[in-house]
Design a protein around this motif. Sequence first.
Motif, short mmCIF file in Angstrom:
data_model
loop_
_atom_site.label_atom_id
_atom_site.label_comp_id
_atom_site.label_asym_id
_atom_site.label_seq_id
_atom_site.Cartn_x
_atom_site.Cartn_y
_atom_site.Cartn_z
N GLN A 87 0.84 -1.19 0.00
CA GLN A 87 0.00 0.00 0.00
C GLN A 87 0.87 1.24 0.00
N ARG A 102 0.02 0.24 -10.59
CA ARG A 102 -0.97 0.48 -9.54
C ARG A 102 -2.06 -0.55 -9.78
N TYR A 104 -4.76 -2.07 -7.48
CA TYR A 104 -6.15 -1.94 -7.02
C TYR A 104 -6.21 -0.97 -5.85
N GLU A 105 -7.44 -0.63 -5.45
CA GLU A 105 -7.63 0.28 -4.31
C GLU A 105 -7.81 -0.55 -3.05
N ASP A 106 -7.10 -0.15 -2.01
CA ASP A 106 -7.15 -0.83 -0.73
C ASP A 106 -8.14 -0.11 0.19
N SER A 212 -7.53 10.66 1.16
CA SER A 212 -7.93 9.38 0.56
C SER A 212 -9.16 9.59 -0.32
N THR A 213 -9.53 8.55 -1.05
CA THR A 213 -10.75 8.60 -1.84
C THR A 213 -11.86 7.87 -1.10
N TRP A 215 -14.94 5.24 -1.09
CA TRP A 215 -15.32 4.02 -1.81
C TRP A 215 -16.56 3.42 -1.15
N ALA A 231 -10.16 4.76 0.81
CA ALA A 231 -9.32 3.84 0.05
C ALA A 231 -8.03 4.51 -0.40
N ASP A 232 -6.98 3.71 -0.45
CA ASP A 232 -5.68 4.15 -0.96
C ASP A 232 -5.13 3.06 -1.88
N PRO A 233 -4.24 3.41 -2.81
CA PRO A 233 -3.78 2.43 -3.80
C PRO A 233 -2.83 1.38 -3.24
N SER A 275 -4.98 3.66 -15.19
CA SER A 275 -4.77 3.65 -13.75
C SER A 275 -3.45 2.98 -13.38
#
Length: 297
Positions: A87, A102, A104-106, A212-213, A215, A231-233, A275
């Motif tokens: 991460q 990159r 997926y989003e965690d 963060s984003t 989700w 979420a973070d990448p 992405s």
Amino acid sequence: MNALPRRALLAGLGGLALLRGTAACSSRAPEAHRIRVATGADDIGRELASLIDRQLPGVQVSVVTTTASAAAVALVERGETEIGFAQTGVLSPESSVTALARVYEDLLHLVVHADSPITTVADLRGRRVSVGAPGSGTAVAAGRLLTAARLPADAFVRRELGLDDAAGALSRGELDAFFFAGGLPVAGLRRLSDTLRIRLLDLSGWAGTLGSTVWNVPGSAYRTPPAATIADPTLLVASAAMPDDLAYEVTRLLLAHRDELAATYPAIEALDLRSAIATMPLPLHPGAARYYRSVKP
């Protein structure tokens, strides 16, 4: 893939096809012909290792199990593995590793029993809470959130458990809540929801503070009420010493076989060329960069 890079791969990895046949006569394969994958128990890494093993004859592939992103990065930095998943929260621009993609989003999950009175992060005060295994991406993400919420370590009964241990403790009533960061859906949480009614706390309000984003987690993911979280990448990291042609091929396999990998690890479904190249704070490995240039529209 362009014909030229393919020919370059075959030339650069001359003799790979002979490795399997000669393995019994050699104590180990040359460094350039080996890919060790640092991965967790439920990680996409095992599927990627299997894919590499099938698609790149002659490359010796093995899996090194770790429960922590920081540990995976350390293994790659020390040259004990060639690739791993981490991460972005555990990475820094000073790291000696590079990135292939990159992936997926965690998502940060904060899990409680369905009937728990805990509804906000502030409600964790005085409770028994697992913040994730030491050195894990979960521990980093949970730590950032708890700091933002001004909940120091002595504000609750702190536990540092991996997913399976935390799920078991929650089931036995030995834990009030636990954090876990992973791609949606997390297999271990799905298994937990088969035997225990759980609920996820809404963490979306912290997205702006933490950068963060947001989700959305649908109810179907874990048989819970819908919730929104942060979420973070997660990146596929690689040793800077990894040969360019190997890095090129691993990157190609990751993108070309995305649907196959997603059948086991659904979080990767959103992976695409646009992405994949967003790997800050790490630079792309030169071999990965060459692959992306070769398929640029």
